[in-house]
Write a protein that holds these residues in place. Sequence first.
Motif, PDB file in Angstrom:
ATOM      1  N   VAL A 105      -5.933   8.407  -9.057  1.00 27.22           N
ATOM      2  CA  VAL A 105      -4.602   8.059  -9.573  1.00 27.22           C
ATOM      3  C   VAL A 105      -4.075   9.237 -10.376  1.00 27.22           C
ATOM      4  O   VAL A 105      -4.728   9.688 -11.319  1.00 27.22           O
ATOM      5  CB  VAL A 105      -4.648   6.794 -10.467  1.00 27.22           C
ATOM      6  CG1 VAL A 105      -3.280   6.501 -11.051  1.00 27.22           C
ATOM      7  CG2 VAL A 105      -5.150   5.596  -9.683  1.00 27.22           C
ATOM      8  N   ASP A 106      -2.923   9.733  -9.997  1.00 21.56           N
ATOM      9  CA  ASP A 106      -2.313  10.876 -10.682  1.00 21.56           C
ATOM     10  C   ASP A 106      -3.278  12.036 -10.871  1.00 21.56           C
ATOM     11  O   ASP A 106      -3.475  12.533 -11.991  1.00 21.56           O
ATOM     12  CB  ASP A 106      -1.792  10.452 -12.072  1.00 21.56           C
ATOM     13  CG  ASP A 106      -0.603   9.520 -11.928  1.00 21.56           C
ATOM     14  OD1 ASP A 106       0.079   9.607 -10.888  1.00 21.56           O
ATOM     15  OD2 ASP A 106      -0.381   8.709 -12.841  1.00 21.56           O
TER      16      ASP A 106
ATOM     17  N   THR B 152      -0.275   1.891 -10.444  1.00 18.45           N
ATOM     18  CA  THR B 152       0.720   2.539  -9.595  1.00 18.45           C
ATOM     19  C   THR B 152       1.858   1.580  -9.291  1.00 18.45           C
ATOM     20  O   THR B 152       1.687   0.366  -9.325  1.00 18.45           O
ATOM     21  CB  THR B 152       0.088   3.006  -8.263  1.00 18.45           C
ATOM     22  OG1 THR B 152      -0.492   1.868  -7.618  1.00 18.45           O
ATOM     23  CG2 THR B 152      -0.971   4.049  -8.481  1.00 18.45           C
TER      24      THR B 152
ATOM     25  N   GLY C  53       4.819  -0.136  -3.562  1.00 23.86           N
ATOM     26  CA  GLY C  53       5.005   0.736  -2.413  1.00 23.86           C
ATOM     27  C   GLY C  53       4.022   1.884  -2.326  1.00 23.86           C
ATOM     28  O   GLY C  53       3.891   2.509  -1.277  1.00 23.86           O
ATOM     29  N   VAL C  54       3.314   2.157  -3.407  1.00 24.43           N
ATOM     30  CA  VAL C  54       2.337   3.257  -3.359  1.00 24.43           C
ATOM     31  C   VAL C  54       1.047   2.740  -2.733  1.00 24.43           C
ATOM     32  O   VAL C  54       0.496   1.733  -3.160  1.00 24.43           O
ATOM     33  CB  VAL C  54       2.042   3.793  -4.777  1.00 24.43           C
ATOM     34  CG1 VAL C  54       1.009   4.905  -4.733  1.00 24.43           C
ATOM     35  CG2 VAL C  54       3.320   4.270  -5.439  1.00 24.43           C
ATOM     36  N   ALA C  55       0.574   3.447  -1.703  1.00 28.13           N
ATOM     37  CA  ALA C  55      -0.656   3.010  -1.046  1.00 28.13           C
ATOM     38  C   ALA C  55      -1.858   3.239  -1.958  1.00 28.13           C
ATOM     39  O   ALA C  55      -1.909   4.215  -2.694  1.00 28.13           O
ATOM     40  CB  ALA C  55      -0.850   3.770   0.261  1.00 28.13           C
TER      41      ALA C  55
ATOM     42  N   ARG D 164       0.911  -4.443  -0.587  1.00 30.27           N
ATOM     43  CA  ARG D 164       0.576  -3.029  -0.638  1.00 30.27           C
ATOM     44  C   ARG D 164      -0.286  -2.649   0.555  1.00 30.27           C
ATOM     45  O   ARG D 164      -1.044  -3.457   1.075  1.00 30.27           O
ATOM     46  CB  ARG D 164      -0.283  -2.735  -1.875  1.00 30.27           C
ATOM     47  CG  ARG D 164       0.425  -2.737  -3.163  1.00 30.27           C
ATOM     48  CD  ARG D 164       1.225  -1.507  -3.455  1.00 30.27           C
ATOM     49  NE  ARG D 164       1.613  -1.630  -4.836  1.00 30.27           N
ATOM     50  CZ  ARG D 164       1.109  -0.883  -5.809  1.00 30.27           C
ATOM     51  NH1 ARG D 164       0.281   0.090  -5.545  1.00 30.27           N
ATOM     52  NH2 ARG D 164       1.474  -1.092  -7.058  1.00 30.27           N
TER      53      ARG D 164
END
Length: 592
Positions: A465-466, A537, A540-542, A568
């Motif tokens: 993540v990020d 997240t 829409g973020v996979a 998702r």
Amino acid sequence: MASFHGNQTTSSTTTLTHSPIYHSIILAGPRLKPLQQIHARIIITGLGRTRSLITKLLSFAYAAASPISYTRSLFFSIPKPDTFLFHSLITLTSKFSFPQESLLYYRRMLLANISSSNYTFSAVIKSSADLMAFSIGETIHCHVYICGYGLDAYVQAALVSFYAKSGRVMIARKVFDKMPDKTVVAWNSMISGYEQNGFGKEAIELFYLMQYLGVKPDSSTFVSLLSACAQVGAIGLGCWVHEYIARNCFDLNVVLGTALMNMYSRCGNVSKAREVFDSVEEKNIVAWTAMISGYGMHGHGSQAIELFNEMSFDGPRPNNVTFVAILSACAHAGLVDEGRQIFTTMKQEYGLVPSVEHQVCMVDMLGRAGHLNEAYQFVKNISPKEPAPAVWTAMLGACKMHKNFDLGVEVAEHLLSIEPENPGHYVMLSNIYALAGRMDRVEKVRNIMIRNRSKKEVGYSTIDVDHKVYLFSMGDKSHPKTNQIYLYLDELMSRCREAGYIPASESVMHEVEEEEREYALRYHSEKLAIAFGLLKTGPGVAIRIVKNLRMCEDCHTAIKYISIIANREINVRDRLRFHHFKDGSCSCQDYW
DNA sequence: CAGGACTTAG
């Protein structure tokens, strides 16, 4: 003769380096046949015992990967080997992967009372690592100290790599930390050491430290770093590396290209992997195999076969690894006829002898597809040696999948008799008994396991993540947001149940330990990672998860529901392949 | 006289 020894090297090189015979050795280069012809000429002209000529001959002989018997006879024809000869032999043999020869010369050098240099030390340490001769390596480490080379950058980097290869990453790190001048190579050794021992996260962290300290990474750094990204699914960093090497005009050679492809496939983006594959100029067998395996991992069996055919047409010759990749691609896509055909081709056209891995692929492929009898026949036909435990394990998996309990129990019991120390077999046997409703036996097997203190490998999942990798293990409570994650997961699971999800019954769980059973259902590491990902997240973020073991049935079902409830896309890579969950179904079509 | 670290399967 004795008076010759010592100064002879210098005096003879001045004359012999200009001699026609020396020149012809240079011209022959690393080619065995021409070298042997020159050797014959040397003997005839009476120069057969001239050190400088034989030394040069030997160095080319090693570069030509000549038979050990020949190089040894060359060595023993030299009356009084000198320092130069030993040093060049040790460095050459280590460089050209004749590690046992390298150690042999080291021993003879010690016996001849010739001392080592930093060149020879780094070479023999590498050879010990290649040979996995760990106690020899430690002994040499002692020699290094005694001889005062403990602070040499080359020697230290070799030691880092040696300890990492012997699985002792902590000691490697200790040596690394003590280095006064950490060269790029030292950083690279340590990063790859972490990566190769499965510590992808630590490899990445070390790279960040390297960046922080302003050490300039090179192409090797990126190769190891990309492997680490592939391992933990760090696509963010992986893409950054790709941009970095493009921006800084790094040469995209096969090795770097393959590492990049591998990163993309294993992080879920096969088409990007294919793009890189197409852009690599000189594709070797490793690159082709990596691409085939990428397709296989995603269940794209026909694309794997297409590429394999293209390669047979005008590409490098497939090796054993290639066949493991293509056969496993067939297995995961249910392409049984094609797989059988390829297995035959492997033996007949390429003359390769199927190894245990290929046998496992075949049994797995036939078994998954429900051809249990054929699979069993295949196992029984394995000769001349008894089928390996891994082959029986594949057979057992097939029995379990297709609920053939009689055969399953038979296979599991056989497996236990040949490999009683493997905890995985007990788990499998206990599961088979449970599925067959033999709860008395389940309890019996579990008791044996608890008595033996058998523990299976600890499962964990990672999520990126990020640009940061988070790791979760089952029932993990180490994360600062633990409460929030568990609460959210509970809510998610109850909504799944409302939508029709039925949790697997306790008896089919893989866990055996009491305290594990309690957490088993709800808190498998992938579920925790997914809950965390959904929290962290936006819509829409996979979600991309990487798991070190295979996924269990229950999680597989649960995630299908989660993909609907949370709306998702969820991608999970397990030990063997990818699962792309979307709108309640999985790309593997429940065939894995 | 000379050198290291690195890619594919399960």
